[in-house]
Design a protein around this motif. Structure first.
Motif, PDB file in Angstrom:
ATOM      1  N   PHE A  84      80.274  22.507  57.484  1.00 50.50           N
ATOM      2  CA  PHE A  84      80.230  23.807  56.820  1.00 50.50           C
ATOM      3  C   PHE A  84      79.102  23.859  55.793  1.00 50.50           C
ATOM      4  O   PHE A  84      78.830  22.886  55.090  1.00 50.50           O
ATOM      5  CB  PHE A  84      81.565  24.124  56.151  1.00 50.50           C
ATOM      6  CG  PHE A  84      82.651  24.458  57.134  1.00 50.50           C
ATOM      7  CD1 PHE A  84      82.559  25.602  57.923  1.00 50.50           C
ATOM      8  CD2 PHE A  84      83.756  23.635  57.287  1.00 50.50           C
ATOM      9  CE1 PHE A  84      83.553  25.914  58.839  1.00 50.50           C
ATOM     10  CE2 PHE A  84      84.756  23.936  58.194  1.00 50.50           C
ATOM     11  CZ  PHE A  84      84.656  25.077  58.974  1.00 50.50           C
ATOM     12  N   THR A  85      78.470  25.023  55.720  1.00 44.90           N
ATOM     13  CA  THR A  85      77.377  25.266  54.777  1.00 44.90           C
ATOM     14  C   THR A  85      77.652  26.586  54.047  1.00 44.90           C
ATOM     15  O   THR A  85      78.714  27.183  54.202  1.00 44.90           O
ATOM     16  CB  THR A  85      76.022  25.353  55.511  1.00 44.90           C
ATOM     17  OG1 THR A  85      76.015  26.520  56.353  1.00 44.90           O
ATOM     18  CG2 THR A  85      75.771  24.107  56.360  1.00 44.90           C
ATOM     19  N   ASN A  86      76.661  27.032  53.277  1.00 41.94           N
ATOM     20  CA  ASN A  86      76.810  28.274  52.517  1.00 41.94           C
ATOM     21  C   ASN A  86      76.082  29.463  53.130  1.00 41.94           C
ATOM     22  O   ASN A  86      76.328  30.595  52.734  1.00 41.94           O
ATOM     23  CB  ASN A  86      76.281  28.073  51.089  1.00 41.94           C
ATOM     24  CG  ASN A  86      76.950  26.911  50.401  1.00 41.94           C
ATOM     25  OD1 ASN A  86      78.113  26.973  50.050  1.00 41.94           O
ATOM     26  ND2 ASN A  86      76.207  25.828  50.204  1.00 41.94           N
ATOM     27  N   SER A  87      75.182  29.209  54.076  1.00 39.65           N
ATOM     28  CA  SER A  87      74.366  30.291  54.621  1.00 39.65           C
ATOM     29  C   SER A  87      73.782  29.877  55.959  1.00 39.65           C
ATOM     30  O   SER A  87      73.840  28.708  56.359  1.00 39.65           O
ATOM     31  CB  SER A  87      73.219  30.629  53.666  1.00 39.65           C
ATOM     32  OG  SER A  87      72.294  29.553  53.621  1.00 39.65           O
ATOM     33  N   GLY A  88      73.166  30.852  56.637  1.00 38.49           N
ATOM     34  CA  GLY A  88      72.499  30.572  57.892  1.00 38.49           C
ATOM     35  C   GLY A  88      71.245  29.744  57.703  1.00 38.49           C
ATOM     36  O   GLY A  88      70.935  28.867  58.518  1.00 38.49           O
ATOM     37  N   THR A  89      70.507  30.003  56.640  1.00 43.96           N
ATOM     38  CA  THR A  89      69.322  29.194  56.341  1.00 43.96           C
ATOM     39  C   THR A  89      69.700  27.732  56.202  1.00 43.96           C
ATOM     40  O   THR A  89      69.061  26.841  56.784  1.00 43.96           O
ATOM     41  CB  THR A  89      68.653  29.687  55.041  1.00 43.96           C
ATOM     42  OG1 THR A  89      68.071  30.971  55.268  1.00 43.96           O
ATOM     43  CG2 THR A  89      67.571  28.724  54.582  1.00 43.96           C
ATOM     44  N   GLU A  90      70.743  27.474  55.435  1.00 42.77           N
ATOM     45  CA  GLU A  90      71.170  26.099  55.209  1.00 42.77           C
ATOM     46  C   GLU A  90      71.669  25.454  56.499  1.00 42.77           C
ATOM     47  O   GLU A  90      71.416  24.270  56.764  1.00 42.77           O
ATOM     48  CB  GLU A  90      72.273  26.079  54.149  1.00 42.77           C
ATOM     49  CG  GLU A  90      72.575  24.699  53.602  1.00 42.77           C
ATOM     50  CD  GLU A  90      73.630  24.750  52.512  1.00 42.77           C
ATOM     51  OE1 GLU A  90      74.772  25.146  52.808  1.00 42.77           O
ATOM     52  OE2 GLU A  90      73.310  24.405  51.368  1.00 42.77           O
TER      53      GLU A  90
ATOM     54  N   GLY B 103      81.384  38.605  55.367  1.00 42.51           N
ATOM     55  CA  GLY B 103      80.727  38.882  54.092  1.00 42.51           C
ATOM     56  C   GLY B 103      80.925  37.796  53.054  1.00 42.51           C
ATOM     57  O   GLY B 103      80.214  37.750  52.044  1.00 42.51           O
ATOM     58  N   ILE B 104      81.871  36.892  53.285  1.00 44.24           N
ATOM     59  CA  ILE B 104      82.058  35.751  52.392  1.00 44.24           C
ATOM     60  C   ILE B 104      80.916  34.756  52.638  1.00 44.24           C
ATOM     61  O   ILE B 104      80.562  34.489  53.792  1.00 44.24           O
ATOM     62  CB  ILE B 104      83.416  35.064  52.666  1.00 44.24           C
ATOM     63  CG1 ILE B 104      84.568  36.012  52.333  1.00 44.24           C
ATOM     64  CG2 ILE B 104      83.544  33.762  51.890  1.00 44.24           C
ATOM     65  CD1 ILE B 104      84.721  36.340  50.871  1.00 44.24           C
ATOM     66  N   PRO B 105      80.297  34.190  51.601  1.00 39.01           N
ATOM     67  CA  PRO B 105      79.206  33.218  51.804  1.00 39.01           C
ATOM     68  C   PRO B 105      79.700  31.987  52.557  1.00 39.01           C
ATOM     69  O   PRO B 105      80.446  31.165  52.024  1.00 39.01           O
ATOM     70  CB  PRO B 105      78.783  32.861  50.371  1.00 39.01           C
ATOM     71  CG  PRO B 105      79.251  34.001  49.533  1.00 39.01           C
ATOM     72  CD  PRO B 105      80.521  34.474  50.172  1.00 39.01           C
ATOM     73  N   LEU B 106      79.306  31.872  53.799  1.00 42.70           N
ATOM     74  CA  LEU B 106      79.806  30.801  54.654  1.00 42.70           C
ATOM     75  C   LEU B 106      78.875  30.639  55.853  1.00 42.70           C
ATOM     76  O   LEU B 106      78.392  31.617  56.418  1.00 42.70           O
ATOM     77  CB  LEU B 106      81.222  31.158  55.139  1.00 42.70           C
ATOM     78  CG  LEU B 106      81.932  30.182  56.077  1.00 42.70           C
ATOM     79  CD1 LEU B 106      82.176  28.839  55.406  1.00 42.70           C
ATOM     80  CD2 LEU B 106      83.267  30.798  56.537  1.00 42.70           C
TER      81      LEU B 106
END
Length: 475
Positions: A158-164, A324-327
């Protein structure tokens, strides 16, 4: 003139505040010459009164305290303060049909009650601890997410964003293969960090920083590409790129089955299966970037790559995963996943209990409400109606996409495919004035990106078409 007419007919008089709170749902048909302003579908929700900062104050604070790189849509920027399912509301309670979904991010619908309940319930127990301790939320969601993927794709990071997520996937590909070279596709967008900016292949999204080790293949663009819809011909260029641009071996190939930021471009048929074979022979692995096309958005399949009959080695995702949750997340095979045991790998917020609880709720809602089926049915209907509109308006050069991931490219000349940049902005602004919000993308900024919440209805689609028709008729 249309804007003044709407203001006079809908918001004028002593009852203007009540009209504003109801928004366009109560809009009576109004005529300006031969133009009939359509009526927005009814919706049983009225947002609570908003007493926060107004648009002018927010703009002032943005200019003073936020990055100057931030931009916004429309001549008069919107102050969105409330949302419910496929609708958004501004500071005056005016309702808008959201056909952009926060950049393909709102999958279940704004403030979906079951997603909200999952977040609140988890937040009331514990908002954050660390993955160094145990918590069932992350494990439960990982299990549910893995069940949606084919083959041996069952290990989740699991990460915080698509970039990550894409940064991590590219690093894993390089570690696993022992080769640094990555192949991406021109017109792609994979993020704005160091590695992902290298994989991104549009100059408007790239800064002049070191971005080495990435080679960009011809885009299998069925509208503007030199080989049209002949996927295998584009794939041959990938082999040439390996033969003449690398040592003959590559670390991986990263792709979007449907390019989102690039203008909702679905890769040509036969391309991905051919390139998968080429990359495997060169010792590389394939990374499917499902940040925008995943989570049932394409309707025909849960993941965009599935429409091409391929199974990647790594799948990255974000946006619709959390409504919409940062995930974000990276899913891969147990064998590839082991490369991160060579050193310590850690992500403070990746797997946060609130975020993973939201993600799990999203999966349940998609299944329970049959949102994939809805995306297919409503999306197919909307595409057909857009193609009918194309026959009426010369400014529409191309209608494309799958499910509720749709692109409408505007041109000033259909033969030359000259991008209609100014017209796109003007039509988009007119649609906003009539209560419909769409996105904009493509390298030339001339493509409407229609990526609404998956609860979009045929009535919503009809309203969008009617509003777009009026806006285009006024050009």
């Amino acid at each position: 003139m249309l804007q003044r007419l709407l203001a006079r007919r809908v918001f004028g008089g002593s009852s203007s505040l009540r009209c504003l709170s109801r928004g366009f749902s109560q809009l009576a048909e109004a005529e300006e010459g031969n133009v009939v302003v359509p009526k927005m579908p009814p919706f049983d929700y009225t947002p609570p009164p908003y007493d926060g900062p107004r648009t002018d104050e927010i703009l002032r604070k943005r200019r003073e305290f936020l990055s100057p790189s931030m931009f916004y849509f429309y001549r008069k920027p919107l102050n969105i303060v409330d949302g419910k399912m496929q609708y958004l509301f501004d500071e005056d309670g005016r309702r808008y049909l959201d056909a952009f979904g926060g950049i393909a991010t709102v999958s279940c619908g704004h403030c979906h009650p079951e997603v909200v309940e999952a977040v609140v319930k988890q937040s009331n127990r514990i908002q954050h601890s660390t993955v160094l301790y145990l918590n069932h939320a992350i494990a439960d969601f990982a299990e549910a997410l893995a069940s949606k993927l084919p083959g041996d794709l069952k290990v989740v990071f699991f990460t915080n964003s698509g970039t990550e997520a894409n940064e991590l996937a590219m690093m894993m590909a390089r570690l696993y293969t022992g080769c640094h070279d990555i192949i991406s596709i021109r017109n792609a967008y994979h993020g704005n960090a160091s590695g992902t900016m290298g994989a991104t292949a549009q100059s408007i999204w790239k800064f002049n920083t070191i971005q080495n080790g990435v080679h960009h293949a011809l885009n299998p663009d069925q509208y503007r590409g030199i080989f049209g819809s002949d996927g295998p011909m584009y794939a041959k260029e990938v082999q040439d790129l390996i033969d003449f641009g690398t040592c003959g071996r590559v670390g991986g190939f990263i792709y979007e089955a449907i390019q989102g930021v690039g203008g909702i471009l679905e890769l040509a048929p036969g391309y991905l299966s051919a390139v998968h074979d080429i990359i495997k022979k060169a010792g590389g692995i394939c990374i499917a970037d499902e940040v925008q096309s995943g989570f049932a958005r394409t309707g025909s399949h849960f993941w965009g790559f599935e429409a091409h009959g391929v199974v990647p080695d790594i799948v990255t995702m974000a946006k619709g995963i959390g409504n919409g949750i940062p995930l974000g997340a990276v899913v891969t095979t147990p064998q590839i996943a082991k490369v991160l045991t060579q050193r310590n790998y850690f992500n403070t917020f990746g797997g946060n209990p609130m975020c993973t609880a939201a993600g799990h709720a999203v999966l349940k809602v998609i299944e329970k409400e049959k949102l994939q089926e809805n995306a297919f049915v409503v999306g197919s209907y909307l595409i057909d109606r857009l193609k009918s509109l194309q026959a009426k308006h010369e400014v529409i050069g191309d209608v494309r996409g799958r499910g509720l991931m749709i692109g409408v490219e505007l041109v000033t000349d259909r033969q030359l495919k000259t991008p209609a940049k100014d017209e796109t902005f003007h039509i988009m602004d007119q649609m906003k004035e009539m209560g419909v919000l769409v996105g904009k993308g493509g390298f030339y900024g001339n493509v409407f990106r229609i990526t609404p919440p998956l609860c979009f209805t045929k009535e919503d689609a009809d309203y969008l078409i009617d509003v777009m028709d009026i806006a285009m008729s006024k050009q």
